[in-house]
Motif scaffolding. Structure first.
Motif, PDB file in Angstrom:
ATOM      1  N   ASP A   1     -60.176  20.543 -16.785  1.00 31.44           N
ATOM      2  CA  ASP A   1     -60.190  20.344 -18.494  1.00 31.44           C
ATOM      3  C   ASP A   1     -61.796  19.698 -18.308  1.00 31.44           C
ATOM      4  O   ASP A   1     -62.207  18.600 -17.741  1.00 31.44           O
ATOM      5  CB  ASP A   1     -59.433  19.222 -18.483  1.00 31.44           C
ATOM      6  CG  ASP A   1     -59.236  18.624 -20.131  1.00 31.44           C
ATOM      7  OD1 ASP A   1     -60.410  19.158 -20.943  1.00 31.44           O
ATOM      8  OD2 ASP A   1     -58.602  18.242 -20.647  1.00 31.44           O
ATOM      9  N   LEU A   2     -62.574  20.502 -18.881  1.00 33.66           N
ATOM     10  CA  LEU A   2     -64.078  20.207 -19.062  1.00 33.66           C
ATOM     11  C   LEU A   2     -64.445  19.149 -19.699  1.00 33.66           C
ATOM     12  O   LEU A   2     -65.334  18.600 -19.541  1.00 33.66           O
ATOM     13  CB  LEU A   2     -64.828  21.741 -19.633  1.00 33.66           C
ATOM     14  CG  LEU A   2     -64.681  22.934 -18.752  1.00 33.66           C
ATOM     15  CD1 LEU A   2     -65.768  23.902 -19.380  1.00 33.66           C
ATOM     16  CD2 LEU A   2     -64.934  22.606 -17.367  1.00 33.66           C
ATOM     17  N   ALA A   3     -63.417  18.864 -20.776  1.00 26.92           N
ATOM     18  CA  ALA A   3     -63.626  17.665 -21.607  1.00 26.92           C
ATOM     19  C   ALA A   3     -63.464  16.368 -20.971  1.00 26.92           C
ATOM     20  O   ALA A   3     -64.075  15.457 -21.232  1.00 26.92           O
ATOM     21  CB  ALA A   3     -62.657  17.550 -22.822  1.00 26.92           C
ATOM     22  N   LEU A   4     -62.865  16.415 -19.522  1.00 31.17           N
ATOM     23  CA  LEU A   4     -62.822  15.153 -18.610  1.00 31.17           C
ATOM     24  C   LEU A   4     -63.729  15.190 -17.635  1.00 31.17           C
ATOM     25  O   LEU A   4     -63.668  14.134 -16.540  1.00 31.17           O
ATOM     26  CB  LEU A   4     -61.445  15.100 -18.285  1.00 31.17           C
ATOM     27  CG  LEU A   4     -60.259  14.959 -19.356  1.00 31.17           C
ATOM     28  CD1 LEU A   4     -59.013  15.079 -18.801  1.00 31.17           C
ATOM     29  CD2 LEU A   4     -60.533  13.867 -20.513  1.00 31.17           C
ATOM     30  N   GLN A   5     -64.469  16.314 -17.346  1.00 26.78           N
ATOM     31  CA  GLN A   5     -65.389  16.453 -16.394  1.00 26.78           C
ATOM     32  C   GLN A   5     -66.841  16.384 -16.596  1.00 26.78           C
ATOM     33  O   GLN A   5     -67.445  16.482 -17.792  1.00 26.78           O
ATOM     34  CB  GLN A   5     -65.189  18.025 -15.630  1.00 26.78           C
ATOM     35  CG  GLN A   5     -63.819  17.999 -14.975  1.00 26.78           C
ATOM     36  CD  GLN A   5     -63.931  19.654 -14.517  1.00 26.78           C
ATOM     37  OE1 GLN A   5     -64.827  20.177 -14.284  1.00 26.78           O
ATOM     38  NE2 GLN A   5     -62.749  19.800 -13.650  1.00 26.78           N
ATOM     39  N   ALA A   6     -67.679  15.812 -15.753  1.00 25.82           N
ATOM     40  CA  ALA A   6     -69.121  15.590 -15.891  1.00 25.82           C
ATOM     41  C   ALA A   6     -69.834  16.222 -14.986  1.00 25.82           C
ATOM     42  O   ALA A   6     -71.000  16.030 -14.642  1.00 25.82           O
ATOM     43  CB  ALA A   6     -69.467  14.060 -15.684  1.00 25.82           C
ATOM     44  N   GLY A   7     -69.184  17.408 -14.466  1.00 27.05           N
ATOM     45  CA  GLY A   7     -69.908  18.150 -13.211  1.00 27.05           C
ATOM     46  C   GLY A   7     -70.686  19.300 -14.061  1.00 27.05           C
ATOM     47  O   GLY A   7     -71.192  19.036 -15.132  1.00 27.05           O
ATOM     48  N   THR A   8     -71.094  20.296 -13.151  1.00 23.38           N
ATOM     49  CA  THR A   8     -71.883  21.344 -13.811  1.00 23.38           C
ATOM     50  C   THR A   8     -71.221  22.561 -14.324  1.00 23.38           C
ATOM     51  O   THR A   8     -72.198  23.419 -14.861  1.00 23.38           O
ATOM     52  CB  THR A   8     -73.026  21.790 -12.731  1.00 23.38           C
ATOM     53  OG1 THR A   8     -71.775  22.178 -11.549  1.00 23.38           O
ATOM     54  CG2 THR A   8     -73.821  20.909 -11.966  1.00 23.38           C
ATOM     55  N   THR A   9     -70.000  22.531 -14.139  1.00 27.70           N
ATOM     56  CA  THR A   9     -69.199  23.745 -14.841  1.00 27.70           C
ATOM     57  C   THR A   9     -69.391  23.689 -16.348  1.00 27.70           C
ATOM     58  O   THR A   9     -69.502  22.709 -17.238  1.00 27.70           O
ATOM     59  CB  THR A   9     -67.833  23.555 -14.473  1.00 27.70           C
ATOM     60  OG1 THR A   9     -67.668  23.376 -13.279  1.00 27.70           O
ATOM     61  CG2 THR A   9     -66.950  24.879 -15.110  1.00 27.70           C
ATOM     62  N   ARG A  10     -69.659  25.088 -16.769  1.00 34.63           N
ATOM     63  CA  ARG A  10     -70.030  25.253 -18.240  1.00 34.63           C
ATOM     64  C   ARG A  10     -69.726  26.772 -18.540  1.00 34.63           C
ATOM     65  O   ARG A  10     -69.854  27.634 -17.712  1.00 34.63           O
ATOM     66  CB  ARG A  10     -71.657  25.302 -18.660  1.00 34.63           C
ATOM     67  CG  ARG A  10     -72.609  25.816 -17.812  1.00 34.63           C
ATOM     68  CD  ARG A  10     -73.935  25.831 -18.064  1.00 34.63           C
ATOM     69  NE  ARG A  10     -74.351  26.616 -19.281  1.00 34.63           N
ATOM     70  CZ  ARG A  10     -75.510  26.987 -19.427  1.00 34.63           C
ATOM     71  NH1 ARG A  10     -76.562  26.717 -18.421  1.00 34.63           N
ATOM     72  NH2 ARG A  10     -75.995  27.692 -20.351  1.00 34.63           N
ATOM     73  N   VAL A  11     -69.230  26.868 -19.657  1.00 27.86           N
ATOM     74  CA  VAL A  11     -68.694  28.113 -20.060  1.00 27.86           C
ATOM     75  C   VAL A  11     -70.045  28.818 -20.695  1.00 27.86           C
ATOM     76  O   VAL A  11     -70.924  28.599 -21.454  1.00 27.86           O
ATOM     77  CB  VAL A  11     -67.778  27.979 -21.382  1.00 27.86           C
ATOM     78  CG1 VAL A  11     -67.730  29.598 -21.994  1.00 27.86           C
ATOM     79  CG2 VAL A  11     -66.703  27.482 -21.256  1.00 27.86           C
ATOM     80  N   ILE A  12     -70.378  30.165 -19.793  1.00 22.21           N
ATOM     81  CA  ILE A  12     -71.520  30.939 -20.080  1.00 22.21           C
ATOM     82  C   ILE A  12     -71.215  32.304 -20.944  1.00 22.21           C
ATOM     83  O   ILE A  12     -72.158  33.017 -21.033  1.00 22.21           O
ATOM     84  CB  ILE A  12     -72.129  31.029 -18.905  1.00 22.21           C
ATOM     85  CG1 ILE A  12     -71.378  31.662 -17.781  1.00 22.21           C
ATOM     86  CG2 ILE A  12     -72.857  29.622 -18.498  1.00 22.21           C
ATOM     87  CD1 ILE A  12     -71.868  33.234 -17.343  1.00 22.21           C
TER      88      ILE A  12
END
Length: 490
Positions: A457-468
């Motif tokens: 869940d990207l909303a709960l993560q502060a990492g580098t993962t992003r939708v590109i």
């Protein structure tokens, strides 16, 4: 139903929820009930929950005739996932731009462009531009729904009858304004006066950054020769030089104009043009010319400032964000406008194309400013990332190696760039270097299946993962078909 009277919500705090087949199907599709729902007496029927069961839906249907209600305050907190018209926040359907005023703005812009083909940029014209963008900004921010409403700029310009140059100028100024106002509102709440100065500077730069084209003979084709592209690369310098006679244009605005094709820190090919060395040489030459002329002290001082900034690479995070906003607004304006070599793309298609070409050109933060704060307002409340879509994410590990994964979108909350995803497989991109670096496609032979079907869940993560990248059936049909079949089989 047994409930403690102290938990009963007063009727005046509730609004009726339209419990229709459409709304129930939306809940099923998104596997989410996004609101606490109550009966007419203010007693809780069902709490908001993920993965509701058919028993939950049956419970709601029992109260269909009596009515189902929700808290009015919930509307102000967030937009429910997969929201359709019944749950749109108040103001989301408001059209923010006045048709008559915006059309007049575009027609006046066209007249200015025609004047600049024949005359130098003057103080009177600078004052006119300042007043025009100030009126546009004041009208926008005085609308109570400016944080939510629709940017109806495409609708207005489609019938305004203005030139492509005017359409681009007007469109990018409006989009840049929206991005700046909404992002600044979030990070700098309560500082409206200083905010307005920043907003106007960015809008002035957006308006004037391409006036240099009025002095260039450029072929109307997407395939330029190396020599023709070198001519195009001069327009930021020419736009800057054209504004120098007008003291009303601030140096900060001119700095933005000079650098509007450089959205990333550094000197890589994706930081586009003009090349810092050629820019420095050109500015030095112009400075030396004006040094020999009487009464040009103000102009030489401005050039000295630009030389200092270029030589020392002095930038702030706010400046870099402004450059990215200008670049993104310009890309959107170009893609959604008819060009001699192609028709305009739909707004949603243009946003997908920008995202799919963003890996080398924009940071995650830049893309969020476009998609999360004005994206749906440019597409009549429709996201470009939705439940059931296939997307590709990029992440960087501790050794600064990039990893690319194909994922299925499970849920989209308030911010569409931060969805909940299920990982399907990893894949390698196919890089291409032309005028700039880009991802040309993805190598299907490199796929490695994730048997764990990991969920993130990207909303709960502060990492580098992003939708590109969005794997769109129209933009990349071969990749979409392959991934669709792969997901079925796995």
């Amino acid at each position: 139903m047994s409930t403690n009277d102290t938990n009963i919500v007063p009727r005046e705090k509730l609004a009726k929820f339209e419990l229709t087949e459409e709304s129930l199907n939306s809940f099923r599709k998104n596997q989410n009930i996004p609101l606490d729902l109550y009966n007419k007496d203010g007693q809780i029927l069902i709490h908001k929950k993920r993965n509701p069961t058919e028993a939950d839906f049956g419970k709601l249907l029992k109260f269909e005739m009596q009515g189902v209600y929700f808290l009015i305050s919930e509307l102000k907190k967030s937009k429910p996932n997969g929201a359709e018209k019944p749950y749109l926040e108040p103001g989301r359907t408001t059209k923010l731009l006045d048709i008559e005023k915006t059309s007049r703005f575009a027609k006046q812009s066209q007249a200015l462009i025609e004047d600049l083909r024949k005359t130098s940029f003057s103080s009177d014209q600078a004052v006119f531009v300042q007043n025009s963008v100030n009126e546009l900004l004041t009208d926008f921010t005085s609308n109570p729904d400016f944080e939510l409403g629709i940017f109806n700029i495409l609708e207005i310009l489609s019938v305004a009858g203005v030139s492509v140059e005017s359409e681009l100028m007007t469109k990018r100024t409006v989009v840049a304004m929206g991005m700046k106002v909404r992002t600044r509102k979030i990070v700098n709440e309560g500082k409206e006066e200083s905010n307005k100065k920043d907003h106007l500077s960015l809008m002035m730069a957006s308006y004037l950054m391409d006036v240099g084209y009025s002095r260039l003979e450029v072929k109307q084709t997407p395939k330029l020769t190396k020599e023709e592209y070198a001519v195009v690369q001069q327009h930021p310098i020419i736009s800057y030089l054209m504004t120098l006679p007008a003291p009303e244009v601030e140096s900060h605005v001119r700095t933005l104009i000079l650098n509007h094709h450089r959205p990333y820190r550094g000197n890589g090919v994706n930081n586009n043009f003009p090349d810092p060395r050629s820019l420095f040489t050109k500015l030095m030459s112009v400075r030396d010319k004006y040094n020999r002329e009487v009464g040009k002290e103000r102009i030489t001082q401005d050039i000295e400032l630009q030389l200092h900034l270029q030589e020392n690479n002095v930038t702030s995070s706010s400046f870099e964000e402004d450059i990215a906003i200008l670049s993104l607004a310009s890309e959107y304006a170009s893609l959604t406008s008819n060009q001699p070599w192609r028709p305009a793309f739909k707004s949603s298609t243009a946003l997908k194309m920008i995202l799919n070409d963003s890996f080398f050109s924009y940071s995650n933060k830049n893309i969020r400013h476009l998609l999360d704060y004005v994206g749906s307002s440019l597409t009549n409340n429709e996201n470009i990332i939705n439940f059931g879509d296939f997307v590709i994410t990029a992440s960087v590990d501790s050794e600064k190696r990039a990893h690319f994964d194909i994922c299925l979108v499970l849920d989209v909350g308030r911010y569409q760039t931060r969805p909940k995803l299920q990982r399907i497989c990893s894949i390698n991109p196919v890089f291409q270097k032309g005028i700039k670096f880009k991802i040309a496609d993805f190598d299907l032979k490199s796929i490695k299946i994730d048997r764990r079907k990991a969920i993130m869940d990207l909303a709960l993560q502060a990492g580098t993962t992003r939708v590109i990248y969005i794997i769109d059936p129209e933009l990349n049909p071969a990749l979409h078909e392959a991934v669709y079949k792969l997901n079925l089989n796995t």
